[in-house]
Design a protein around this motif. Structure first.
Motif, mmCIF file in Angstrom:
data_model
loop_
_atom_site.group_PDB
_atom_site.id
_atom_site.type_symbol
_atom_site.label_atom_id
_atom_site.label_comp_id
_atom_site.label_asym_id
_atom_site.label_seq_id
_atom_site.Cartn_x
_atom_site.Cartn_y
_atom_site.Cartn_z
ATOM 1 N N UNK A 144 -6.287 -35.689 9.784
ATOM 2 C CA UNK A 144 -5.933 -36.653 8.740
ATOM 3 C C UNK A 144 -5.305 -35.956 7.538
ATOM 4 N N UNK A 145 -5.775 -34.749 7.217
ATOM 5 C CA UNK A 145 -5.204 -34.002 6.095
ATOM 6 C C UNK A 145 -3.784 -33.550 6.409
ATOM 7 N N UNK A 146 -3.566 -33.092 7.643
ATOM 8 C CA UNK A 146 -2.228 -32.666 8.049
ATOM 9 C C UNK A 146 -1.284 -33.871 8.046
ATOM 10 N N UNK A 147 -1.776 -35.004 8.542
ATOM 11 C CA UNK A 147 -0.960 -36.216 8.556
ATOM 12 C C UNK A 147 -0.557 -36.609 7.142
ATOM 13 N N UNK A 148 -1.500 -36.534 6.217
ATOM 14 C CA UNK A 148 -1.214 -36.884 4.814
ATOM 15 C C UNK A 148 -0.151 -35.955 4.246
ATOM 16 N N UNK A 149 -0.251 -34.666 4.565
ATOM 17 C CA UNK A 149 0.733 -33.701 4.071
ATOM 18 C C UNK A 149 2.125 -33.992 4.643
ATOM 19 N N UNK A 150 2.195 -34.295 5.915
ATOM 20 C CA UNK A 150 3.482 -34.598 6.538
ATOM 21 C C UNK A 150 4.128 -35.831 5.919
ATOM 22 N N UNK A 151 3.310 -36.825 5.605
ATOM 23 C CA UNK A 151 3.824 -38.059 5.015
ATOM 24 C C UNK A 151 4.386 -37.832 3.611
ATOM 25 N N UNK A 152 3.858 -36.814 2.926
ATOM 26 C CA UNK A 152 4.266 -36.564 1.539
ATOM 27 C C UNK A 152 5.489 -35.658 1.434
ATOM 28 N N UNK A 153 5.872 -35.011 2.533
ATOM 29 C CA UNK A 153 6.939 -34.018 2.482
ATOM 30 C C UNK A 153 8.312 -34.622 2.791
ATOM 31 N N UNK A 154 9.383 -34.038 2.211
ATOM 32 C CA UNK A 154 10.732 -34.428 2.623
ATOM 33 C C UNK A 154 10.986 -33.978 4.064
ATOM 34 N N UNK A 155 12.021 -34.514 4.672
ATOM 35 C CA UNK A 155 12.236 -34.352 6.102
ATOM 36 C C UNK A 155 12.291 -32.889 6.552
ATOM 37 N N UNK A 156 13.059 -32.052 5.863
ATOM 38 C CA UNK A 156 13.196 -30.653 6.282
ATOM 39 C C UNK A 156 11.867 -29.915 6.212
ATOM 40 N N UNK A 157 11.131 -30.115 5.115
ATOM 41 C CA UNK A 157 9.833 -29.458 4.977
ATOM 42 C C UNK A 157 8.835 -30.024 5.987
ATOM 43 N N UNK A 158 8.945 -31.311 6.277
ATOM 44 C CA UNK A 158 8.060 -31.937 7.262
ATOM 45 C C UNK A 158 8.245 -31.280 8.627
ATOM 46 N N UNK A 159 9.489 -31.037 8.981
ATOM 47 C CA UNK A 159 9.767 -30.394 10.270
ATOM 48 C C UNK A 159 9.164 -29.000 10.329
ATOM 49 N N UNK A 160 9.276 -28.244 9.248
ATOM 50 C CA UNK A 160 8.732 -26.885 9.216
ATOM 51 C C UNK A 160 7.217 -26.887 9.399
ATOM 52 N N UNK A 161 6.557 -27.817 8.721
ATOM 53 C CA UNK A 161 5.097 -27.902 8.847
ATOM 54 C C UNK A 161 4.705 -28.367 10.246
ATOM 55 N N UNK A 162 5.415 -29.349 10.762
ATOM 56 C CA UNK A 162 5.117 -29.883 12.104
ATOM 57 C C UNK A 162 5.217 -28.801 13.174
ATOM 58 N N UNK A 163 6.190 -27.914 13.030
ATOM 59 C CA UNK A 163 6.376 -26.843 14.015
ATOM 60 C C UNK A 163 5.239 -25.833 13.986
ATOM 61 N N UNK A 164 4.472 -25.830 12.902
ATOM 62 C CA UNK A 164 3.345 -24.891 12.803
ATOM 63 C C UNK A 164 2.014 -25.497 13.232
ATOM 64 N N UNK A 165 2.009 -26.783 13.487
ATOM 65 C CA UNK A 165 0.779 -27.445 13.937
ATOM 66 C C UNK A 165 0.477 -27.030 15.372
ATOM 67 N N UNK A 166 -0.757 -26.661 15.640
ATOM 68 C CA UNK A 166 -1.128 -26.209 16.982
ATOM 69 C C UNK A 166 -1.059 -27.366 17.972
ATOM 70 N N UNK A 167 -0.860 -27.037 19.257
ATOM 71 C CA UNK A 167 -0.794 -28.069 20.285
ATOM 72 C C UNK A 167 -2.093 -28.860 20.352
ATOM 73 N N UNK A 168 -3.215 -28.172 20.128
ATOM 74 C CA UNK A 168 -4.519 -28.838 20.191
ATOM 75 C C UNK A 168 -4.647 -29.919 19.117
ATOM 76 N N UNK A 169 -4.015 -29.690 17.960
ATOM 77 C CA UNK A 169 -4.140 -30.629 16.846
ATOM 78 C C UNK A 169 -2.995 -31.630 16.774
#
Length: 218
Positions: A5-30
Motif C-alpha cells: 500500500x505504501x509503494x502504491x501510494x508513492x507510485x500514485x504521487x509520482x510523475x510518469x517518468x519517476x513512476x516508471x523508475x520506481x516500478x522497475x525497482x519493485x520486486x516480483x514478489x511485491x
C-alpha cells in the motif's frame, strides 16, 4: 521494506517518468500486490511500461478475483494467456467475477469461505476446521447449509468454542445472518458492514423467496 500500500501510494504521487523508475525497482514478489493496490489510471500506466512477459508473470501470481478486479487495464491477448494458466475451477471463478459491474457486490465477492452441513455436531465442525489446517482470510464464522447448499444461518467461531462437543451445530447457529445479492451496490453493502460491525457476509442467489443459495462471501 515498504508495504504494498505504501509503494502504491508513492507510485500514485509520482510523475510518469519517476513512476516508471520506481516500478522497475519493485520486486516480483511485491509487484502483484502493488498492481492491485494502485488506482486504475496508474495501473494502466504501469501496463504501458511493463514488458508483456513480465506482465504475464505478474498476473499469473494473482488469484482469480484479483485478476478480474484489474482486468479492465489488461490487453485482451495478455489476459487470455493468463486466464489459460488457471485450473478449470479458478478459470470459472475468474469468468464469473467479470460478469458483474465494478460497483456491485458480485465484483468484490470471494469464493473462499467455510460451510458446514446442518447435520453436523459442534465436534464435527471443529474437526473439519482442523483438517483444513488454514482458514480463508477474514473467517470470523462458519456458514451452515442444508443438503441443497442453501444457507440456513451462521455460527461465530467464539460460539463454536463454548458449545458442548456433542451439541448439534444448529444450537450454536444464528439464523439472522445478514446477506447480500451479487447485483446489489457495493456501497450499500459497505454501509451495512459499518452499521452492523461485520467482518464477513454471505452473498446469496435468491432462487425463491425463502431459498437462498450460498454463492460467495463479501
Amino acid at each position: 521494506s515498504l508495504h504494498a500500500a505504501d509503494v502504491a501510494f508513492a507510485l500514485e504521487a509520482l510523475p510518469l517518468d519517476d513512476r516508471r523508475s520506481v516500478w522497475e525497482q519493485v520486486t516480483e514478489e511485491q509487484a502483484a500486490r502493488v498492481f492491485v493496490e494502485v488506482e486504475a489510471v496508474v495501473r494502466e500506466s504501469l501496463v504501458d511500461v511493463t514488458p508483456p512477459e513480465s506482465l504475464v508473470r505478474l498476473l499469473t501470481s494473482l488469484d482469480p478475483e484479483d485478476l478480474a478486479y484489474v482486468s479492465d487495464a489488461i490487453p485482451p491477448d495478455v489476459l487470455s494467456r493468463v486466464s489459460a494458466t488457471f485450473a478449470s475451477a479458478d478459470r470459472t471463478v475468474f469468468e464469473d467475477s467479470r460478469l458483474y459491474q465494478n460497483d456491485s457486490v458480485g465484483f468484490f465477492m470471494t469464493r473462499e469461505w467455510v460451510a458446514v452441513p446442518e447435520t453436523h455436531t459442534v465436534e464435527h465442525a471443529i474437526r473439519d476446521l482442523r483438517v483444513r489446517g488454514e482458514l480463508p482470510p477474514q473467517t470470523d464464522r462458519l456458514f451452515v447449509v442444508d443438503a441443497r447448499h442453501v444457507l440456513v444461518g451462521s455460527v461465530a467461531l467464539q460460539a463454536l468454542l463454548v458449545q458442548a462437543p456433542d451439541a448439534p451445530i444448529l444450537e450454536a447457529m444464528n439464523r439472522d445472518t445478514p446477506t447480500f445479492g451479487p447485483l446489489e451496490p457495493a456501497a450499500d453493502a459497505v454501509k451495512a458492514f459499518e452499521r452492523y460491525d461485520l467482518v464477513s457476509a454471505p452473498v446469496v442467489d435468491e432462487k425463491q423467496a425463502a431459498d437462498k443459495q450460498l454463492l460467495a462471501l463479501f
